[in-house]
Structures are given as C-alpha cells and as structure tokens.
Scaffold this motif. Structure first.
Motif, PDB file in Angstrom:
ATOM      1  N   THR A  55      16.399 -42.230 -29.751  1.00 42.92           N
ATOM      2  CA  THR A  55      16.906 -42.590 -31.062  1.00 42.92           C
ATOM      3  C   THR A  55      16.031 -43.658 -31.686  1.00 42.92           C
ATOM      4  O   THR A  55      15.277 -44.352 -31.005  1.00 42.92           O
ATOM      5  N   SER A  56      16.145 -43.798 -32.976  1.00 45.69           N
ATOM      6  CA  SER A  56      15.436 -44.835 -33.700  1.00 45.69           C
ATOM      7  C   SER A  56      16.349 -45.275 -34.829  1.00 45.69           C
ATOM      8  O   SER A  56      16.906 -44.436 -35.541  1.00 45.69           O
ATOM      9  N   GLY A  57      16.557 -46.554 -34.970  1.00 42.82           N
ATOM     10  CA  GLY A  57      17.469 -47.014 -35.999  1.00 42.82           C
ATOM     11  C   GLY A  57      17.035 -48.327 -36.606  1.00 42.82           C
ATOM     12  O   GLY A  57      16.327 -49.115 -35.966  1.00 42.82           O
ATOM     13  N   SER A  58      17.461 -48.558 -37.829  1.00 37.76           N
ATOM     14  CA  SER A  58      17.117 -49.793 -38.510  1.00 37.76           C
ATOM     15  C   SER A  58      18.020 -49.963 -39.720  1.00 37.76           C
ATOM     16  O   SER A  58      18.672 -49.015 -40.174  1.00 37.76           O
ATOM     17  N   SER A  59      18.070 -51.192 -40.221  1.00 33.91           N
ATOM     18  CA  SER A  59      18.828 -51.470 -41.437  1.00 33.91           C
ATOM     19  C   SER A  59      17.889 -51.440 -42.634  1.00 33.91           C
ATOM     20  O   SER A  59      16.744 -51.909 -42.552  1.00 33.91           O
ATOM     21  N   PHE A  60      18.380 -50.898 -43.721  1.00 30.56           N
ATOM     22  CA  PHE A  60      17.578 -50.783 -44.938  1.00 30.56           C
ATOM     23  C   PHE A  60      18.385 -51.266 -46.137  1.00 30.56           C
ATOM     24  O   PHE A  60      19.602 -51.072 -46.188  1.00 30.56           O
ATOM     25  N   GLU A  61      17.687 -51.889 -47.071  1.00 30.78           N
ATOM     26  CA  GLU A  61      18.335 -52.194 -48.337  1.00 30.78           C
ATOM     27  C   GLU A  61      18.638 -50.878 -49.044  1.00 30.78           C
ATOM     28  O   GLU A  61      17.886 -49.907 -48.926  1.00 30.78           O
ATOM     29  N   VAL A  62      19.746 -50.857 -49.744  1.00 22.69           N
ATOM     30  CA  VAL A  62      20.166 -49.632 -50.423  1.00 22.69           C
ATOM     31  C   VAL A  62      19.050 -49.090 -51.306  1.00 22.69           C
ATOM     32  O   VAL A  62      18.824 -47.870 -51.373  1.00 22.69           O
ATOM     33  N   THR A  63      18.297 -49.989 -51.946  1.00 24.17           N
ATOM     34  CA  THR A  63      17.244 -49.556 -52.869  1.00 24.17           C
ATOM     35  C   THR A  63      16.078 -48.875 -52.158  1.00 24.17           C
ATOM     36  O   THR A  63      15.291 -48.172 -52.796  1.00 24.17           O
ATOM     37  N   GLU A  64      15.947 -49.084 -50.835  1.00 24.66           N
ATOM     38  CA  GLU A  64      14.859 -48.451 -50.097  1.00 24.66           C
ATOM     39  C   GLU A  64      15.113 -46.962 -49.858  1.00 24.66           C
ATOM     40  O   GLU A  64      14.169 -46.194 -49.669  1.00 24.66           O
ATOM     41  N   LEU A  65      16.365 -46.572 -49.826  1.00 28.28           N
ATOM     42  CA  LEU A  65      16.715 -45.170 -49.596  1.00 28.28           C
ATOM     43  C   LEU A  65      16.956 -44.517 -50.956  1.00 28.28           C
ATOM     44  O   LEU A  65      18.076 -44.484 -51.467  1.00 28.28           O
ATOM     45  N   ALA A  89       3.435 -44.994 -43.600  1.00 31.97           N
ATOM     46  CA  ALA A  89       3.171 -44.058 -42.506  1.00 31.97           C
ATOM     47  C   ALA A  89       3.701 -42.652 -42.771  1.00 31.97           C
ATOM     48  O   ALA A  89       3.250 -41.696 -42.142  1.00 31.97           O
ATOM     49  N   GLY A  90       4.656 -42.512 -43.690  1.00 37.22           N
ATOM     50  CA  GLY A  90       5.197 -41.184 -43.946  1.00 37.22           C
ATOM     51  C   GLY A  90       6.455 -41.215 -44.785  1.00 37.22           C
ATOM     52  O   GLY A  90       6.857 -42.263 -45.315  1.00 37.22           O
ATOM     53  N   GLU A 131       5.705 -40.869 -33.037  1.00 42.56           N
ATOM     54  CA  GLU A 131       5.224 -42.229 -33.288  1.00 42.56           C
ATOM     55  C   GLU A 131       5.101 -42.488 -34.782  1.00 42.56           C
ATOM     56  O   GLU A 131       5.392 -43.596 -35.258  1.00 42.56           O
ATOM     57  N   ALA A 132       4.696 -41.471 -35.532  1.00 46.38           N
ATOM     58  CA  ALA A 132       4.596 -41.627 -36.991  1.00 46.38           C
ATOM     59  C   ALA A 132       5.974 -41.869 -37.609  1.00 46.38           C
ATOM     60  O   ALA A 132       6.112 -42.653 -38.562  1.00 46.38           O
ATOM     61  N   ILE A 133       7.005 -41.224 -37.056  1.00 49.37           N
ATOM     62  CA  ILE A 133       8.375 -41.460 -37.530  1.00 49.37           C
ATOM     63  C   ILE A 133       8.779 -42.905 -37.251  1.00 49.37           C
ATOM     64  O   ILE A 133       9.338 -43.598 -38.109  1.00 49.37           O
ATOM     65  N   ASP A 134       8.484 -43.374 -36.040  1.00 45.11           N
ATOM     66  CA  ASP A 134       8.805 -44.757 -35.696  1.00 45.11           C
ATOM     67  C   ASP A 134       8.053 -45.744 -36.594  1.00 45.11           C
ATOM     68  O   ASP A 134       8.612 -46.753 -37.033  1.00 45.11           O
ATOM     69  N   LEU A 135       6.786 -45.467 -36.839  1.00 43.87           N
ATOM     70  CA  LEU A 135       5.998 -46.333 -37.714  1.00 43.87           C
ATOM     71  C   LEU A 135       6.591 -46.368 -39.117  1.00 43.87           C
ATOM     72  O   LEU A 135       6.585 -47.413 -39.786  1.00 43.87           O
ATOM     73  N   THR A 136       7.126 -45.237 -39.549  1.00 43.93           N
ATOM     74  CA  THR A 136       7.769 -45.167 -40.865  1.00 43.93           C
ATOM     75  C   THR A 136       9.070 -45.964 -40.867  1.00 43.93           C
ATOM     76  O   THR A 136       9.351 -46.735 -41.798  1.00 43.93           O
ATOM     77  N   MET A 137       9.862 -45.785 -39.821  1.00 42.96           N
ATOM     78  CA  MET A 137      11.162 -46.458 -39.756  1.00 42.96           C
ATOM     79  C   MET A 137      11.024 -47.984 -39.772  1.00 42.96           C
ATOM     80  O   MET A 137      11.808 -48.680 -40.416  1.00 42.96           O
TER      81      MET A 137
END
Length: 287
Positions: A55-65, A89-90, A131-137
């Motif tokens: 899994t890969s997870g993180s918090s994002f500001e609403v404006t980022e999504l 990264a993607g 890894e590209a997904i992780d770099l993006t996250m």
C-alpha cells in the motif's frame, strides 16, 4: 549495542519502512480509498489487487486532488467521485463511489517520461511503475535531485528518493547539513538523520560542548537516545570531560547520573590504590 538503543533504531527503521513501502510488484488493478482527514485535507491510500500487502498512502490538500468534490464524501452513499493527482513523476486519474463517508474505486497511472529520463541522466536508475507511483504520491521533484548533484553526493535509488521526500529532506536541509560539516558518505544516511530531526542547530550544540564533527553513525546514536548538549555538559561539570560517544550512550541508556558515576569512579580509584599498595607492603616482608 544496548537493548534500549536497539529498540530506538528499530523504531526508526520501521518508520522508514512505512514511509517507503510501495508497489514492488506490478500488475493488477490499482485501487484507491479516499477519506476526509480534516476540512482541508484528504487521506488517499492506494493498493494493488494482486499485492494486498503493498500500500501507499499520504495526506493531500483538497486542492491537490483536482476535480474532487469534498462534500460528496459526506453525502449519500453511491455518489460518484472523480479526481486527478498530477505531480512531476506522473499522474493518477481515479474514479469511484462513496460509502460510509469515504470513497473507493480504481485509478489509472501515467508516468512522466521526462521525469524518468531526468532521473536516469542524473545517475538514478529507471524507476519501475510501482516506484514511479510512490514518487508521485510523495511528490518527488527535480530540486531535491539537483541539490544532491550540486553537493556531489552518491545518487540514491528510486526507493531512497521516495523515503527522503516522504521524510521532508529538502535542498535547504542538505545545504545546511553540509555547511555544518556533515556530508554523509551514504545518501541513505539522510533518512535516519531527518527522521530523528538532526538539525544544524543540534550539531552546533554538540560542538559547543566539545563534540565537533562526530561521525554520522554516532550522531544518530546520540539523537536516538535524546542525548543533548545539556546532558553532556552536566557530566563535564562533574569532571567527566572526555567521555566517548559510546560511553555517553551507555550512561543514558542505563540511566546513570553524573553523581552516581562520580561515586563509582571514586570507589574504583580507592580499590585500585589499595591493590597497587599491596605488592609494596609484601615486598617489605620478604627476606
């Protein structure tokens, strides 16, 4: 290594492992779960259907999504949710539906070939899709890689770059540590240094009590056990001015105060003096 220190370092490594856990194996559907962390922040988690433990997870500001409807998460179940996350990264394009004040669905990932080429040109190997997904996250970017190049550091692996970014290693941090005289021979040493919040100010405080240019490995040990300049100065006031780092670590881990150490040292000196005098006395009794 003392057990307390081993535990501290194990916790650090566990933190780093969590920060850098990603999609080592590719294939399968990329799933997401989105929930409201707060009014302005959302928690996004990704997983692979063929890698349930990845899994890969993180918090994002609403404006980022881009495109996400924050209020939809609080609405009726089954409401559609669509959003896009675009970083160097993607890009992730995700769609799903709400249920129990969260949204789940699937995502499509598109890597940025220009960023991948930049990494390769910088001496970092081509990242896998996972890894590209992780770099993006985590939001990995060119500025951190450029800072490492300017400092002539050994280039990290994509996974180490993920960890450095996730922990908040920035170009300013790298420059400040270098200015303080700390240039890790292994780029991955920035991970425990940053995870422990080793700062130029902390290094400066050690210098003021006589511990200048302490090797990175020993700095990590000192900070892991919460050994401060005040802690060291307290021993110095009691006459202990040349304690090694390993001795300081031992004293901290065992909870031995300067007063106790002084009594122990005095006792050993008295014992030693008596032992040294014994042969002299005995020699006077010999014919």
């Amino acid at each position: 290594m003392h057990r307390s220190l081993s535990i501290c370092l194990a916790l650090i490594l566990a933190t780093l492992s969590i920060a850098t856990t990603g999609f080592a194996a590719e294939g399968g559907t990329l799933r997401f779960e989105l929930s409201g962390a707060s009014r302005d922040w959302l928690q996004l988690s990704l997983s692979r259907t063929l890698s349930a433990n990845r899994t890969s997870g993180s918090s994002f500001e609403v404006t980022e999504l881009a495109g996400v409807d924050r209020t939809a998460l609080q609405g009726r179940d089954g409401s559609p949710v669509n959003f896009t996350l675009t970083r160097e990264a993607g890009r992730l394009d995700c769609s799903g539906r709400t249920a129990n004040r969260r949204a789940t669905g699937s995502c499509r990932f598109t890597g940025n070939p220009a960023f991948a080429s930049f990494l390769v040109a910088s001496g970092i190997r081509q990242p896998t899709e996972g890894e590209a997904i992780d770099l993006t996250m985590v939001g990995a970017n060119r500025s951190l890689v450029d800072a490492l190049k300017r400092g002539r550091f050994v280039m990290p692996t994509p996974n180490t770059l993920v960890g450095m970014t996730a922990l908040g290693v920035t170009p300013d941090y790298i420059a400040a540590m270098a200015a303080a005289g700390y240039r890790p021979s292994k780029t991955e040493d920035f991970l425990p240094l940053k995870a422990l919040d080793v700062s130029p100010a902390y290094l400066g405080s050690l210098k003021r009590v006589g511990y200048d240019r302490v090797p990175v490995e020993e700095v990590i040990q000192l900070k892991a056990l919460g050994i401060t300049a005040d802690f060291i100065a307290n021993y110095q006031r009691h006459g202990f001015r040349d304690l090694s780092v390993s001795r300081l670590v031992q004293l901290k881990a065992l909870g031995i105060r300067p007063e106790e150490l002084k009594r122990q040292s005095s006792g050993r000196r008295t014992s030693l003096s008596a032992e040294q005098a014994a042969p002299v006395i005995m020699s006077g009794l010999l014919p």
